[in-house]
Write a protein that holds these residues in place. Structure first.
Motif, PDB file in Angstrom:
ATOM      1  N   ASP A 102       0.735  -0.749   0.087  1.00 46.25           N
ATOM      2  CA  ASP A 102      -0.244  -0.302  -0.049  1.00 46.25           C
ATOM      3  C   ASP A 102       1.106   1.363   0.280  1.00 46.25           C
ATOM      4  O   ASP A 102       0.653   2.656  -1.076  1.00 46.25           O
ATOM      5  CB  ASP A 102      -0.673   0.209   1.575  1.00 46.25           C
ATOM      6  N   PRO A 103       1.948   1.122   0.794  1.00 48.40           N
ATOM      7  CA  PRO A 103       2.850   3.024   0.680  1.00 48.40           C
ATOM      8  C   PRO A 103       3.313   2.780  -0.348  1.00 48.40           C
ATOM      9  O   PRO A 103       3.424   4.187  -1.048  1.00 48.40           O
ATOM     10  CB  PRO A 103       3.719   2.579   2.300  1.00 48.40           C
ATOM     11  N   MET A 104       3.565   1.766  -0.715  1.00 46.95           N
ATOM     12  CA  MET A 104       5.082   1.939  -2.352  1.00 46.95           C
ATOM     13  C   MET A 104       3.715   2.429  -3.597  1.00 46.95           C
ATOM     14  O   MET A 104       3.921   2.987  -3.954  1.00 46.95           O
ATOM     15  CB  MET A 104       5.200   0.408  -2.672  1.00 46.95           C
ATOM     16  N   PHE A 105       1.792   1.814  -3.332  1.00 55.84           N
ATOM     17  CA  PHE A 105       1.445   1.815  -4.598  1.00 55.84           C
ATOM     18  C   PHE A 105       0.624   3.570  -3.575  1.00 55.84           C
ATOM     19  O   PHE A 105       0.964   4.027  -5.513  1.00 55.84           O
ATOM     20  CB  PHE A 105       0.367   1.085  -4.118  1.00 55.84           C
ATOM     21  N   ARG A 106       0.360   3.933  -3.545  1.00 55.36           N
ATOM     22  CA  ARG A 106       0.041   5.122  -2.476  1.00 55.36           C
ATOM     23  C   ARG A 106       1.950   6.093  -3.035  1.00 55.36           C
ATOM     24  O   ARG A 106       1.116   7.660  -4.039  1.00 55.36           O
ATOM     25  CB  ARG A 106       0.008   5.659  -0.939  1.00 55.36           C
ATOM     26  N   ALA A 107       3.142   5.818  -3.731  1.00 59.38           N
ATOM     27  CA  ALA A 107       3.617   6.485  -3.532  1.00 59.38           C
ATOM     28  C   ALA A 107       4.204   6.514  -4.819  1.00 59.38           C
ATOM     29  O   ALA A 107       4.504   7.921  -5.704  1.00 59.38           O
ATOM     30  CB  ALA A 107       4.948   6.024  -2.936  1.00 59.38           C
ATOM     31  N   MET A 108       4.441   5.421  -5.732  1.00 59.59           N
ATOM     32  CA  MET A 108       3.764   5.546  -7.103  1.00 59.59           C
ATOM     33  C   MET A 108       2.474   6.291  -7.772  1.00 59.59           C
ATOM     34  O   MET A 108       3.483   7.211  -9.196  1.00 59.59           O
ATOM     35  CB  MET A 108       4.081   3.622  -7.943  1.00 59.59           C
ATOM     36  N   VAL A 109       1.763   6.319  -7.564  1.00 55.76           N
ATOM     37  CA  VAL A 109       0.540   7.180  -8.123  1.00 55.76           C
ATOM     38  C   VAL A 109       0.804   8.351  -8.081  1.00 55.76           C
ATOM     39  O   VAL A 109       0.258   9.499  -8.159  1.00 55.76           O
ATOM     40  CB  VAL A 109      -1.526   6.684  -7.250  1.00 55.76           C
ATOM     41  N   ALA A 110       1.237   8.910  -6.671  1.00 56.92           N
ATOM     42  CA  ALA A 110       1.721  10.257  -6.308  1.00 56.92           C
ATOM     43  C   ALA A 110       2.638  11.092  -7.618  1.00 56.92           C
ATOM     44  O   ALA A 110       2.137  12.620  -7.362  1.00 56.92           O
ATOM     45  CB  ALA A 110       2.453  10.377  -4.598  1.00 56.92           C
ATOM     46  N   THR A 111       3.106  10.548  -8.054  1.00 47.50           N
ATOM     47  CA  THR A 111       3.970  10.727  -9.021  1.00 47.50           C
ATOM     48  C   THR A 111       3.346  11.498 -10.520  1.00 47.50           C
ATOM     49  O   THR A 111       3.904  11.486 -11.627  1.00 47.50           O
ATOM     50  CB  THR A 111       4.817   9.726  -9.305  1.00 47.50           C
ATOM     51  N   CYS A 112       2.480  10.628 -10.493  1.00 53.10           N
ATOM     52  CA  CYS A 112       1.013  10.532 -11.918  1.00 53.10           C
ATOM     53  C   CYS A 112       0.578  12.251 -11.803  1.00 53.10           C
ATOM     54  O   CYS A 112       0.031  12.778 -10.777  1.00 53.10           O
ATOM     55  CB  CYS A 112       0.173   9.843 -12.200  1.00 53.10           C
ATOM     56  N   ASP A 113       1.012  13.102 -12.629  1.00 57.90           N
ATOM     57  CA  ASP A 113       0.641  14.579 -12.787  1.00 57.90           C
ATOM     58  C   ASP A 113      -1.109  14.096 -13.228  1.00 57.90           C
ATOM     59  O   ASP A 113      -0.960  13.741 -14.665  1.00 57.90           O
ATOM     60  CB  ASP A 113       1.728  15.089 -14.063  1.00 57.90           C
ATOM     61  N   PRO A 114      -2.190  15.149 -12.234  1.00 53.56           N
ATOM     62  CA  PRO A 114      -2.972  15.122 -13.040  1.00 53.56           C
ATOM     63  C   PRO A 114      -3.232  15.769 -14.118  1.00 53.56           C
ATOM     64  O   PRO A 114      -4.570  15.648 -14.421  1.00 53.56           O
ATOM     65  CB  PRO A 114      -3.552  15.004 -12.159  1.00 53.56           C
ATOM     66  N   ARG A 115      -2.722  17.006 -14.470  1.00 54.04           N
ATOM     67  CA  ARG A 115      -2.802  17.632 -15.930  1.00 54.04           C
ATOM     68  C   ARG A 115      -2.188  17.261 -16.677  1.00 54.04           C
ATOM     69  O   ARG A 115      -2.420  17.410 -17.598  1.00 54.04           O
ATOM     70  CB  ARG A 115      -2.574  18.691 -15.409  1.00 54.04           C
ATOM     71  N   HIS A 116      -1.250  15.837 -17.199  1.00 53.36           N
ATOM     72  CA  HIS A 116      -0.651  15.594 -17.948  1.00 53.36           C
ATOM     73  C   HIS A 116      -1.275  14.011 -18.314  1.00 53.36           C
ATOM     74  O   HIS A 116      -1.523  13.508 -18.294  1.00 53.36           O
ATOM     75  CB  HIS A 116       0.891  15.410 -17.829  1.00 53.36           C
ATOM     76  N   PRO A 117      -1.855  14.018 -19.629  1.00 57.23           N
ATOM     77  CA  PRO A 117      -2.882  13.025 -20.730  1.00 57.23           C
ATOM     78  C   PRO A 117      -1.472  11.548 -20.109  1.00 57.23           C
ATOM     79  O   PRO A 117      -1.980  10.611 -19.621  1.00 57.23           O
ATOM     80  CB  PRO A 117      -2.617  12.884 -22.160  1.00 57.23           C
ATOM     81  N   ILE A 118      -0.573  11.558 -19.794  1.00 58.22           N
ATOM     82  CA  ILE A 118       0.495  10.801 -19.360  1.00 58.22           C
ATOM     83  C   ILE A 118       0.358  10.170 -17.911  1.00 58.22           C
ATOM     84  O   ILE A 118      -0.002   8.944 -17.343  1.00 58.22           O
ATOM     85  CB  ILE A 118       1.929  10.279 -19.570  1.00 58.22           C
ATOM     86  N   GLY A 119       0.756  11.192 -17.018  1.00 62.39           N
ATOM     87  CA  GLY A 119      -0.129  11.185 -15.179  1.00 62.39           C
ATOM     88  C   GLY A 119      -1.566  10.361 -15.570  1.00 62.39           C
ATOM     89  O   GLY A 119      -1.706   9.841 -14.542  1.00 62.39           O
ATOM     90  N   ILE A 120      -1.714  11.099 -16.100  1.00 55.66           N
ATOM     91  CA  ILE A 120      -3.904  10.908 -16.227  1.00 55.66           C
ATOM     92  C   ILE A 120      -3.692   8.586 -16.171  1.00 55.66           C
ATOM     93  O   ILE A 120      -4.312   8.426 -15.874  1.00 55.66           O
ATOM     94  CB  ILE A 120      -4.587  11.249 -16.749  1.00 55.66           C
ATOM     95  N   ARG A 121      -3.431   9.503 -17.773  1.00 56.34           N
ATOM     96  CA  ARG A 121      -3.414   7.386 -18.236  1.00 56.34           C
ATOM     97  C   ARG A 121      -2.903   6.642 -17.068  1.00 56.34           C
ATOM     98  O   ARG A 121      -3.558   5.542 -16.803  1.00 56.34           O
ATOM     99  CB  ARG A 121      -2.317   7.315 -19.125  1.00 56.34           C
ATOM    100  N   ASP A 122      -1.164   6.486 -16.190  1.00 58.06           N
ATOM    101  CA  ASP A 122      -1.068   5.578 -15.515  1.00 58.06           C
ATOM    102  C   ASP A 122      -1.961   5.869 -13.983  1.00 58.06           C
ATOM    103  O   ASP A 122      -0.848   4.424 -13.367  1.00 58.06           O
ATOM    104  CB  ASP A 122       0.428   6.576 -15.279  1.00 58.06           C
TER     105      ASP A 122
END
Length: 380
Positions: A168-188
């Protein structure tokens, strides 16, 4: 078809058996394509003569045979493994199809000598045998025995290194790297949340299409058209509940954001996971002859590993997309649930029992937990 019936067919072709219902005049050497003779060894005496009764089936059985249609395996691994066998046979001057049992055994021995993992040898063995004509498959007893003994020795020398579970902590850290303003971040963000929530195998996520996704306020439903345990493509629904109090990892929010992004990119059908340029536009897939608009499982792996790297996770290079599946399944088991159905494992899966359920129970019963509880009570 059993190995015995295959032997009979070979003997008939070679005229080793007399006419049906006629007893053998004298014993015949039982030498056929399955025979393996050691230096100085003489062939055994033939089996008793067969009659017509040994070859005919009933009308009901004949109907079942006619109705049966064996699925064609188009898996790329099988094609690769069969190609390896064909090239080996060419180099050794042996016939690859139909091969003799001796050739089959010799190839297995060659793989053992080269140090292949037992499971890898088993998949090669299956690929080779399934390519043979139904009435000319090599015998398996000797090969199975060799692999069984080899597996014991191999296990003593090797310990299989599994992809680490994404906790769970690893997962949250990975999701937090995803930019919600950029299509790549939204997709990932979408791929990480639904990949973990539905315990997707990487190819299941790569094969998922937009029409196979349903989303409402309560959760996200995926129609998994085919999986490792559903080779006949019967299909199965998999549902992930919403996380209303945790928008970062909420699959509903992530799915809606990605579908809206796809619409803005002009995509309303076809694969859900899309290859994007650095600028966030759709990649040109004109040269992707094998998968077309669908990415490969390796592409999913690369995305997950890239997010682990951006999150600064230790040993990020060892993390794969399978870690989402493992981590999600372990979280379910630790909470007292059974991940079998969610992850599309076969009912009663020994993998689920050993890797997740037993492990969760073992941790819950660990005696050090009682020591820690005693310390808390004493300090409180």
């Amino acid at each position: 078809m059993s190995d015995d019936s295959e032997v009979v067919d070979a003997e008939l072709v070679d005229d080793h058996l007399p006419a049906l219902a006629q007893p053998a005049a004298s014993p015949q050497p039982a030498v056929d394509r399955h025979t393996i003779l050691r230096p100085g060894e003489l062939p055994a005496i033939a089996r008793p003569a067969y009659t017509a009764r040994d070859f005919y089936v009933s009308d009901a059985t004949a109907e079942l045979i006619d109705e049966h249609s064996a699925p064609k395996n188009t898996d790329s691994n099988y094609r690769s493994q069969r190609g390896m066998f064909q090239r080996w046979c060419d180099d050794m001057g042996r016939v690859a199809n139909p091969c003799t049992t001796a050739t089959y055994v010799e190839y297995i021995a060659a793989m053992i000598a080269r140090g292949y993992a037992p499971n890898s040898i088993k998949t090669h063995k299956s690929a080779i045998r399934s390519m043979q004509p139904e009435d000319a498959k090599p015998g398996t007893a000797v090969a199975n025995g060799m692999i069984k003994e080899y597996a014991k020795a191999w296990a003593k020398r090797n310990r299989v290194k599994k992809a680490p579970a994404i906790t769970d902590p690893m997962f949250r850290a990975m999701v937090a790297t995803c930019d919600p303003r950029h299509p790549i971040g939204i997709r990932d963000r979408w791929a990480l949340t639904v990949g973990r929530g539905n315990l997707h195998r990487r190819i299941e996520l790569a094969d998922l299409t937009i029409p196979q996704i349903d989303v409402d306020d309560h959760g996200v439903t995926h129609w998994v058209a085919m999986s490792k345990t559903d080779q006949d493509a019967v299909g199965e629904e998999s549902w992930i509940p919403a996380e209303p109090g945790d928008p970062l990892i909420c699959p509903v929010d992530a799915t809606r954001a990605w579908l809206n992004c796809l619409h803005r990119l002009g995509v309303r059908d076809g694969p859900a996971y899309r290859a994007l340029t650095v600028a966030g536009t759709l990649q040109n897939r004109a040269t992707a002859t094998d998968r077309g608009e669908h990415v490969t499982g390796d592409a999913i792996n690369d995305m997950v590993r890239g997010r682990a790297h951006k999150a600064g996770l230790p040993n990020w290079q060892d993390i794969t997309a399978h870690g989402l599946r493992r981590g999600g399944a372990q979280a379910i088991a630790d909470a007292g649930g059974d991940p079998t159905k969610q992850g599309r494992w076969a009912p009663g899966s020994t993998v689920v029992k050993k890797e997740y359920l037993d492990r969760a129970q073992s941790r819950a019963d660990n005696p050090w937990l009682k020591v820690q509880e005693k310390r808390r009570k004493a300090s409180g």
